[in-house]
Design a protein around this motif. Structure first.
Motif, PDB file in Angstrom:
ATOM      1  N   GLU A  48      -3.097  -5.677  -8.323  1.00 43.42           N
ATOM      2  CA  GLU A  48      -3.563  -4.688  -9.299  1.00 43.42           C
ATOM      3  C   GLU A  48      -3.289  -3.361  -8.506  1.00 43.42           C
ATOM      4  O   GLU A  48      -2.895  -2.396  -8.672  1.00 43.42           O
ATOM      5  N   LEU A  49      -4.237  -3.202  -7.344  1.00 41.57           N
ATOM      6  CA  LEU A  49      -4.424  -2.203  -6.069  1.00 41.57           C
ATOM      7  C   LEU A  49      -2.377  -1.866  -5.598  1.00 41.57           C
ATOM      8  O   LEU A  49      -2.327  -0.728  -5.696  1.00 41.57           O
TER       9      LEU A  49
ATOM     10  N   ILE B 133      -4.465   1.945   1.389  1.00 38.30           N
ATOM     11  CA  ILE B 133      -3.596   0.513   0.809  1.00 38.30           C
ATOM     12  C   ILE B 133      -1.700   0.209   1.514  1.00 38.30           C
ATOM     13  O   ILE B 133      -1.691  -0.440   2.029  1.00 38.30           O
ATOM     14  N   GLU B 134      -1.667   2.740   1.585  1.00 43.13           N
ATOM     15  CA  GLU B 134      -0.841   2.293   2.557  1.00 43.13           C
ATOM     16  C   GLU B 134      -0.384   1.972   3.773  1.00 43.13           C
ATOM     17  O   GLU B 134       0.199   1.159   4.225  1.00 43.13           O
ATOM     18  N   ARG B 135      -1.387   1.769   4.530  1.00 43.41           N
ATOM     19  CA  ARG B 135      -2.205   2.097   5.935  1.00 43.41           C
ATOM     20  C   ARG B 135      -1.557  -0.091   6.087  1.00 43.41           C
ATOM     21  O   ARG B 135      -0.672  -0.401   6.663  1.00 43.41           O
ATOM     22  N   ALA B 136      -2.669  -0.292   5.333  1.00 47.39           N
ATOM     23  CA  ALA B 136      -2.746  -1.592   4.615  1.00 47.39           C
ATOM     24  C   ALA B 136      -0.777  -2.932   4.941  1.00 47.39           C
ATOM     25  O   ALA B 136      -0.458  -3.153   5.120  1.00 47.39           O
ATOM     26  N   ALA B 179       1.743 -12.928   2.968  1.00 46.28           N
ATOM     27  CA  ALA B 179       1.683 -11.084   3.093  1.00 46.28           C
ATOM     28  C   ALA B 179       0.184 -10.657   2.178  1.00 46.28           C
ATOM     29  O   ALA B 179      -0.835 -10.080   2.039  1.00 46.28           O
ATOM     30  N   ARG B 180       0.159 -11.651   0.730  1.00 44.00           N
ATOM     31  CA  ARG B 180      -0.671 -11.404  -0.152  1.00 44.00           C
ATOM     32  C   ARG B 180      -2.152 -11.820   1.010  1.00 44.00           C
ATOM     33  O   ARG B 180      -3.459 -10.830   0.677  1.00 44.00           O
ATOM     34  N   LEU B 186      -7.172  -6.837   4.393  1.00 41.34           N
ATOM     35  CA  LEU B 186      -7.027  -5.050   4.811  1.00 41.34           C
ATOM     36  C   LEU B 186      -7.217  -4.273   4.098  1.00 41.34           C
ATOM     37  O   LEU B 186      -7.763  -3.101   4.173  1.00 41.34           O
ATOM     38  N   VAL B 187      -7.786  -4.754   2.016  1.00 40.34           N
ATOM     39  CA  VAL B 187      -7.932  -4.356   1.400  1.00 40.34           C
ATOM     40  C   VAL B 187      -9.045  -4.283   0.565  1.00 40.34           C
ATOM     41  O   VAL B 187      -9.384  -3.901   0.059  1.00 40.34           O
TER      42      VAL B 187
END
Lengths: 323, 196
Positions: A48-49, B133-136, B179-180, B186-187
């Motif tokens: 979702e994020l 999130i972008e950094r992750a 990846a998930r 990470l998040v």
């Protein structure tokens, strides 16, 4: 199902890619395992994020600027086809020497036109020299073959539709020879190109919706040459064709409804070339409509159709002593 | 006697697609331009260069309309865009910069409006979460990130992603899974905030 199997399947389950039995097993495990259930929940929330990340839009004049560049005849940037190639693939190309990508190298490294076995088409003449050979012939790839065949089916179907409507305005009675020939020509092209697509589907090189396959098969059987020959009366032919066109209207969309499966292994491509080479030899329509080359071990056959119907065919053989 | 130059034949075909093909091409622009630009932005870190890449990809598609089936437009475009981005990155010869390093504050993409977010501190918090999130995503190993960007962020099927990345579907599936797993860990802070 144990936790390891469940967690391994979670990602595919998120994407709806698990067969129903395995999906059920995963869901049942989640009901009884807190750790896996927690993990599943976090996977979904993380998804979702990622999906909530903002999406920017291209600038309002993107479309207009693109068309300006197209009309100005801008070239394709070179880097478009610079793809990182795995070492194993490079090695395969070097050792087998039969990959389509090697063709350009081969042409540029001094292959010569063959002297024996070259023939001209009915209206054509023999091209000598390298000019034609270096003019970007397209390799005999399933994607190209399928797309060209599908486009031809779509175009020829429209021609058949047009010709069948003309029949309505003709006097009842025996059909004149030129009109019958025109209809037969369209039908032949449709049968031929339709057969190519069905062969690709049969060999699992191509996907298409079931209804489209059904329509192609109906087209093949209805436009059988013997059947057409038996319908020389304008009224009978008109009734048959107009009904057929109504049923097969969707064939105009065939190019958009097929999907060629990617080939990852060179062996798969070789297998395709071996089979499809026979189609090429047997089927004059395939030769006529698709500008292709068939890679073989030691020689290349190139067939070209120019816009004014000039057809040329020649062999390129590997010079003696070359790799 | 010399015959017609087949290069002319090809150029003629490229400049004059039939009307059905032109309609399909325009539809492809409408459907894929934004996604393509977003994808290229994540690879390059620069939305202006990314838009140029998107334009170049469509230009290349136009030149090859006779070779690409309509159903394959999307993976074809993304594959081309990826090649162009990798080429640019090679030319740059430095590490991919974080999205926020390249974009000035007032150029940052607009965050989705949430009716609850009317306080400046909440807006700042949302922006920080987005950057996190972008950094992750940025920190994922390259091959995992490739699969993640295409399948998770762009919503591409495994088959299309496999076509873009030139690898088997199974490989896409495995890389996406990995990846998930990494992304989730990470998040984790953002996940907790999301839950609450």
């Amino acid at each position: 199902m144990n936790c390891r199997d469940c967690q391994r399947d979670m990602s595919q389950c998120l994407d709806g890619r698990l067969p129903s039995g395995r999906r059920t097993a995963v869901m049942q495990h989640l009901e009884t395992c807190e750790e896996c259930s927690q993990l599943w929940s976090e996977f979904r929330q993380a998804q979702e994020l990622a999906l909530r990340l903002p999406v920017s839009r291209v600038s309002p004049d993107f479309h207009a600027r693109l068309w300006e560049r197209i009309k100005a005849g801008e070239g394709t940037p070179e880097a478009v086809f610079n793809e990182p190639m795995p070492l194993s693939t490079k090695a395969r190309y070097v050792f087998t020497g039969a990959a389509a990508a090697a063709l350009l190298l081969v042409v540029l490294n001094g292959w010569v036109p063959g002297t024996g076995g070259s023939t001209a088409g009915d209206d054509g003449e023999l091209f000598g020299g390298f000019t034609l050979a270096t003019s970007e012939p397209m390799p005999f790839e399933p994607q190209l073959v399928a797309q060209e065949a599908a486009k031809h089916v779509a175009r020829e179907f429209q021609t058949l539709d047009l010709n069948s409507r003309k029949l309505a305005s003709l006097p009842q009675g025996r059909l004149d020879e030129p009109t019958f020939r025109a209809i037969n020509e369209s039908a032949r092209g449709l049968r031929s190109m339709g057969r190519v697509i069905l062969l690709l589907k049969q060999d699992q090189h191509l996907d298409m919706p079931t209804d489209m396959e059904v329509k192609l098969r109906l087209m093949q059987s209805s436009l059988d040459v013997n059947k057409l020959n038996s319908l020389r009366d304008t009224r009978e032919l008109y009734n048959m064709l107009s009904s057929l066109v109504r049923q097969l209207r969707d064939l105009e969309l065939l190019p958009e409804r097929i999907r060629v499966r990617p080939f990852y292994r060179l062996e798969e491509r070789h297998e395709f070339w071996r089979k499809a080479g026979d189609w090429f030899v047997e089927d004059r329509d395939l030769q006529n409509y698709i500008h292709i080359q068939v890679p073989e071990q030691q020689s290349l056959r190139v067939r070209v159709l120019s816009p004014d119907g000039l057809q040329v065919f020649f062999n390129m053989t590997r010079p003696q002593g070359s790799r | 006697m010399a015959g017609p130059d087949p290069k002319d034949m090809r150029t003629q075909q490229q400049l004059e697609p039939d009307s059905l093909t032109t309609v399909a091409f325009n539809r492809a622009i409408a459907e894929h331009a934004d996604g393509l630009q977003n994808y290229a932005t994540r690879l390059l870190g620069d939305p202006i260069q990314a838009e140029d890449v998107a334009q170049d990809a469509f230009l290349a598609l136009f030149k090859h309309l006779h070779q690409v089936p309509t159903a394959a437009f999307r993976p074809w475009l993304y594959r081309v865009a990826r090649n162009l981005c990798l080429d640019q990155l090679r030319r740059r010869k430095f590490k991919i910069r974080l999205f926020r390093d390249v974009i000035k504050d007032d150029d940052k993409p607009h965050l989705p409006r949430d009716p609850r977010e009317h306080r400046p501190d909440e807006i700042a918090e949302a922006r920080e979460a987005q950057e996190s999130i972008e950094r992750a995503i940025e920190s994922l190993p390259a091959k995992f990130r490739d699969a993640f960007l295409l399948c998770e962020v762009q919503g591409m099927s495994y088959e299309d992603a496999a076509s873009v990345l030139r690898c088997p579907v199974k490989t896409v599936s495995t890389r996406l899974f990995r990846a998930r797993q990494r992304f989730r860990s990470l998040v984790s802070k953002e996940i907790s905030a999301y839950k609450s």
